[in-house]
Structures are given as C-alpha cells and as structure tokens.
Design an enzyme around this catalytic site. Structure first.
Site, short mmCIF file in Angstrom:
data_model
loop_
_atom_site.label_atom_id
_atom_site.label_comp_id
_atom_site.label_asym_id
_atom_site.label_seq_id
_atom_site.Cartn_x
_atom_site.Cartn_y
_atom_site.Cartn_z
CE1 TYR A 70 -4.43 1.30 0.61
CE2 TYR A 70 -3.07 3.12 1.35
CZ TYR A 70 -4.29 2.63 0.93
OH TYR A 70 -5.38 3.47 0.84
CE1 TYR A 129 -5.34 6.08 -1.48
CE2 TYR A 129 -7.49 7.05 -1.92
CZ TYR A 129 -6.57 6.54 -1.04
OH TYR A 129 -6.87 6.49 0.30
#
Ligand SMILES: [Zn+2]
Lengths: 322, 392
Positions: B293, B343
């Site tokens: 991440y 994103y």
C-alpha cells in the site's frame, strides 16, 4: 454552499469548458501604420521596425511589421462596447454564473502570449476564442475561488497561425461574503474565516472549555493516578471512570513536526508548523510551534507554551522556543 | 491460536474500471462496472454471487449494487472500517464467509470518485459530534488535517530515528512510476520522472513532496472470491488466499497514533504480518513479489520492515539495491501502485497481486511468482494477505 450545491455549481461552470466565446472573425481594419504608431508611442517602444518605413525597408525583413504584442489589439472594439454594452457570449455568461453564486471578486492574474508568425502592413488579423479551462476550487490569498482561462487564437488572411493568448482570471468570494456563505445558521456573519474548531461532546468539552480560559489540562485517573491525553471516559490501566485533571506547565520537547505547505486552508496563518510535543508532565500533545522560522524547528527542541487567542473564535496552546 | 483459513477461499476473478480524474458517472456505476468485469474474468454471472464485502467508506450499498447488477439473494454482506486499512479486510471478510459456508461466492469491491467527488486531500472537518470527530478535533484547530500532514509527522521522526533519507523515498516513488509508465491502464502511462524533477516538485507537508503522495482517482476495482472446489471449474487459474489478517494494535488512533512510547512505528502491521504468515505456513523468504500500500512513499519502507523483507532500519538500503525492480528481490507495485496507477483505496492492488500470481501483470517479473503479498493502508488499523497459486 453544501457539498451537493457545490457539485451542482461545479457541474454548471465546468460545462463552459470548451465553449466558443467568439468564432474566427477578421479585425475591422487591416494592419496599418497609424495604429502601430499610436501603440508604439503609448508603450514607449522606439524600435524603428515599427516606426521607420525606410529603416524597415532596408532591414532583413524588407518591410514594416506590427509589434507581436499588438496581436490582441487589432480585433478590439472600442466605443460601441462602451456605449451599447457587450453582446452576451460564453465568457460573459460564465462570469454571470460565478457572480450569481457569490464569486463576485474578479482578478485578472496573468496573460501569456505565444507568437508564431509576424504580420505586416496590409495583413488582416483574425481571432477566435474559447473558454479553455477552469480550475478546481482553490483557497487563494484573495479568498475561495476558481481560475478560468480563455484561449484566443490568431491567424492571418491566409489562415496561417500568428499566435495565441491565454488570459487567466480568478473569480472569488470576497472575504466578507465568504464568512456569510459558509455560516450555516443564524450566527452573525464573520468578517474573517477562523480555524476549524473541535466539536465538543461529553468526553472533551471540559478540556476545550478550560483552553478557552487559558489553561491546558491533563486528565488524571482518580484511582491509579495515570495521566491520559487525549481524554477518554475510562482509564485503560484500571478501568476506573473516576477522574480529575492537572494543569500543564506547558514546558515541552519536540518529538516530531511537519510544516504544512499545501493545501492552505482559509482561517490558518502560514507558515504553519504542527508538532507532537512531549509535555514535562509526560503526556504528548499536538500543537503549533511558533516564534521561530519553520527551518529552526527540530526534534529534541525545547519549548515553552502558552494559550493564546488565535482569532475571533479560537484559543489554542502555542509553543515557542524555550 | 492460528486461524484455520489457509486455501479455503480463492480469488477467481478481478476487474478494474478505467481510471480517471473525472469519471462523469456515479460511484455506483463504477462499482457495478468493476464487478461485472471481474465476473466476466471469472466466467461467472451476477446470479452466482451470494455475498459482498466492501469498505464502510464506500457509498454504494450492497443492495443497490445487487439490484443494478442483477444479483439474487445474498446471505452475507460485511464491511470493514478505517479507510485504506480496509483494502485487504475485504478479502478477510470474504474469506471468513466462504471458509465457514456463510456464502459461496463473495464480491469484494471499492469504487470512488476520489478526484471529481469527495477528495481526501481536502482534509477532515468537524461537522458531526462522534467519537471519531472528537478525535480529529485534537488536530484540526492546529491545521493538522490532511493525510499528507499526518504521514509527514510520522515520517519526520522515522527519518530522524533511522537516518534514512529522501533517496530511499525517491526510489519507492521512482520504481512505482517506472512501472506505471509502462502500464497502459495507469494514469501516468508514458510519463516518468528523474531525480531533478522529483526534487523540484512542491512541498506538501514536510518532508513529503508531491511525488511522495499518491494520486486522487476516479475508478472502481473488484475481486471475486469463492471456494477451492468451485474455483477449479472456472476460467482462470485460482489464486488462493493462504493467509489474511487484520490488526488494530494497542493505543491506536486513526492516522494519529502519536501517544505510543515510540510512535514512528507500525505495530499493527507487524502483528498482521506475523498472523498472516502463521496462517499460511510461509515466511518472507517465500514471497516472490508484492503490492504494498503506497498512499505515500515512506509507508512502503515501513511495511518492507514489518513484513520481514529486511531488518528494522534497513529498508532504505534494501530499496536502493533495486529490490523493488522487475529483476530485484521483491518486484513491488508492478502496476505503478497508487502513486502512479490509480488510488482505488488498495483494491486495485489486490487485482494486481492476483495478476502477479497468475503471471499476467503488465510488468510480470521473469521469475516464477508462486506467492505475492498485498497490504492495506498504514497509520490505521490495517492488515495484509498472502496469495499463492491454488494448485502449486
Ligand atoms: Zn486508572
């Protein structure tokens, strides 16, 4: 404006992007000596290429040319616009949309020209213009607003490109209107935006109320004396719900910090440094470091805090180099 | 106790929408497009779906998604909280449902107009009095109210403690961008940068500059999870969930855990890593590639340490040795990551990790990828999943 209203407003203004402000139109007069002379005199440009036919004839170009920066002037309308007003077009409609929604402020921010080809006496300058882009909402020094940019494209009688001009305008809510627009209840409109306040509920109101009176308190378990911050309803060490508080001396040390550059939020003063501060009492507190250049803030720095009035509505601890 | 879930749930389909800065459609539309693409990938139809898992932050209700898609009766719908910390928690939910028989085929999804709609970079505000809003209230009045500012605060101290500098952050951002530049689906397809350009970007919140921060994107991603028995009858090679864990560690706040003895640390990720490895019977040495991440460049470094790919404080040298690159020890964020693909709150990362195990990433490493790691966000309750070939 709430989120939905803002969305609807943005959908409306963004629908203007790409709209034609004026179709390709020739200037009323061809490029001519008297207009060039007036322009060069007004600007104070003595370049003989614009004013001396003999000099120009002997030059590399072999003829007189118009100053490239005049490009936009050829198509300008003078007296009729002043006397009768401008015929509505996409740009004036867009400006009207902004005005209707409180974005009365207008600031021309910059003009950018590009030149591709020179024009000389007898050439005709054609112009067409579109609304080229509209920014996202920005918090500017003038207030909240949007930048829009028109793109004018110039060509000659052969259709050859001469140049382009981008004109950027900020439409913004002037500060007095801004506070009124964001006030959701019947409070008196504020002159200046203030910092975003913490909501106050059962578990934290006492802390902020004390802060309003100039004190920083630290919650203490009545049973095991453990200090805790931020305040919570129960002691995690012994599960007691009985508590009191002590007042911090506001002596502290920087454990970490960050200088906030972007986005700049209305109501906050920049440069702005936030730090995690270890208080002498042992608990950590996030607050601002002030009273020195942001570059001087470092981990391990010793601080002394005091509670200060930041704006019309805000009392906060602020920490200075000790 | 180690949860008994190894290989009991299998990813059989993945799908993304197009990624953009202005989708022009609703989040619900993005959600159903992503799910339909994932179902097509699996060779399943909406009628096969009987469960759903998403984020508490997602605006598309399961029943709205079901009606739009034509899903029938559902026996499971679970959501996970804490923003990007929920990315692999959707797999966690799906795995528990499938392993226990609560559902047979669960769709994990996340769709957002993260650029044209609500933008996280705008920060938090204090309009409602909840425990969460009171929590943000300790930071908002001081101006500490954006994700970059919270992560900047941790990063400053972590760099101070470890001596790791911006050259390591650059390598994380640069390797992601080089992968993204080669990924036609990535927002930054065809656009790379060099060190001078990286250094020239504007400061967001010290020490984070623009290219240390992920994008804000419009788009959706979906992952289909079912039983190993069913998986073996479907179109794609199954990608088994060997281990999946979530963790909220002691003294956790949402993005502002500044009150621990040493707060430049991510104990929640270390615990989740240890749990996921224990479930899978694997260690860091078994992981061939990863999707880590990357809302911000430094958080990749912390996670490399938490998942044991290098020792504490060694992640700077690890990445500077080229570990994240295609021929490196741990090809990472091969889709371009959230820094350079899009994103989608980490769920596009699950899609990519699945592709890595299938061998179909646009930047597939030359070596065989038997196992890939995928993780959730940092600074919040979080987790990760170890994926592997179903029949190795
Ligand atoms: Zn106690």
């Amino acid at each position: 404006m709430n989120e939905e209203q803002q969305q609807a407003f943005e959908d409306l203004i963004y629908s203007y992007v790409g709209k034609v402000v004026c179709q390709r139109m020739p200037a009323k007069d061809a490029v001519n000596e008297p207009m060039i002379r007036h322009w060069a005199e007004a600007i104070g440009d003595n370049n003989p290429a614009y004013s001396d036919p003999q000099w120009a004839a002997d030059s590399q170009r072999g003829k007189m040319i118009a100053p490239p920066a005049m490009m936009y002037s050829w198509g300008q309308e003078g007296f009729p616009v002043v006397a009768q007003g401008r015929t509505p077009d996409a740009q004036s409609e867009l400006v009207e949309r902004f005005n209707e929604n409180g974005f009365f402020g207008t600031l021309g921010t910059n003009v950018k020209q590009e030149y591709f080809k020179e024009v000389g006496i007898g050439d005709t300058v054609y112009m067409e213009m579109v609304v080229d882009n509209i920014s996202e909402q920005k918090a500017t020094g003038r207030g909240i607003g949007y930048f829009f940019e028109t793109l004018a494209t110039f060509s000659d009688q052969h259709g050859d490109p001469i140049g382009t001009q981008r004109f950027r305008v900020l439409k913004f809510i002037p500060p007095a209107e801004q506070a009124a627009a964001s006030s959701s209840d019947n409070d008196e409109a504020l002159e200046v935006p203030t910092r975003i306040a913490s909501p106050r509920g059962h578990d934290n109101k006492w802390w902020w109320d004390a802060c309003d009176e100039g004190k920083v308190l630290i919650q203490r378990c009545k049973n095991c004396q453990t200090l805790r911050h931020p305040p919570r309803p129960m002691c995690g060490e012994c599960q007691s719900m009985e508590w009191d508080s002590i007042e911090s001396t506001l002596a502290g040390e920087v454990l970490s910090f960050t200088e906030l550059h972007h986005p700049k939020i209305p109501g906050y003063q920049y440069p702005l440094v936030c730090a995690v501060i270890k208080l002498a009492e042992g608990t950590n507190l996030v607050a601002n470091v002030v009273g020195c250049e942001p570059e001087a803030v470092h981990i391990g720095m010793q601080l002394q805090g005091k509670v200060e009035q930041i704006d019309a509505k805000t009392m906060l601890p602020q920490f200075y180099p000790a | 106790m180690v949860a008994n879930i190894k290989d009991k749930a299998v990813i059989v389909g993945v799908g993304n929408t197009e990624f953009s800065k202005n989708s022009g459609v609703s989040e619900l539309s993005l959600a159903v497009q992503a799910i339909k693409t994932a179902l097509d990938d699996a060779g399943l139809t909406p009628a096969d779906v009987d469960g759903m898992a998403t984020f508490t932050m997602d605006t598309s209700d399961e029943i709205e998604v079901a009606r739009a898609l034509g899903v029938g009766n559902m026996s499971f719908y679970g959501r996970a909280h804490y923003g990007g910390g929920a990315a692999t928690s959707t797999l966690h939910q799906a795995t528990m449902a499938v392993a226990t028989g609560m559902a047979e085929t669960v769709v994990c999804y996340r769709a957002l107009n993260g650029r044209s709609g609500h933008r996280f970079s705008g920060g938090v505000s204090g309009d409602i009095t909840t425990a969460d809003a009171i929590h943000w209230g300790w930071y908002m009045p001081y101006g500490l109210l954006t994700p970059a500012s919270w992560v900047g605060m941790f990063t400053q101290r972590w760099m101070h403690n470890t001596g790791i500098g911006k050259d390591a952050l650059y390598e994380v951002a640069k390797s992601a961008r080089d992968y993204g530049a080669n990924n036609p689906a990535a927002f930054f397809h065809g656009q790379t940068f060099d060190r001078a350009e990286y250094d020239a970007q504007r400061m967001i919140s010290t020490p984070l500059q623009l290219f240390d921060c992920c994008q804000e994107s419009d788009g959706g991603s979906a992952v289909i999870v079912t039983t190993p028995e069913r998986a073996r009858d479907l179109k794609q090679p199954g990608v088994a969930i060997r281990g999946v864990a979530q963790c909220a560690a002691k003294d956790q706040e949402q993005m502002t855990s500044f009150y621990r003895d040493e707060f430049a640390a991510i104990p929640e990720m270390e615990i989740a890593a240890s749990d996921a490895y224990a479930q899978s019977g694997l260690t860091a040495a078994d992981i061939d590639a990863a999707v880590i991440y990357d809302a911000f460049s430094p958080i990749v470094l912390w996670q490399l340490e938490a998942w044991g790919f290098c020792g504490a404080g060694e992640s700077g040298d690890f990445v500077k040795d080229g570990a994240l690159r295609r021929d490196g020890r741990l090809p990472t964020n091969t889709h371009g990551g959230q820094l350079s693909e899009a994103y989608i709150h980490g769920v596009n990362g699950i899609v990519e990790a699945t592709r890595l195990v299938r061998g179909t990433s646009v930047n597939q490493p030359d070596k065989t990828v038997n196992h890939a790691l995928v993780t959730s966000g940092v600074g919040i309750p979080t987790g990760g999943a170890v994926l592997g070939k179903l029949d190795l």
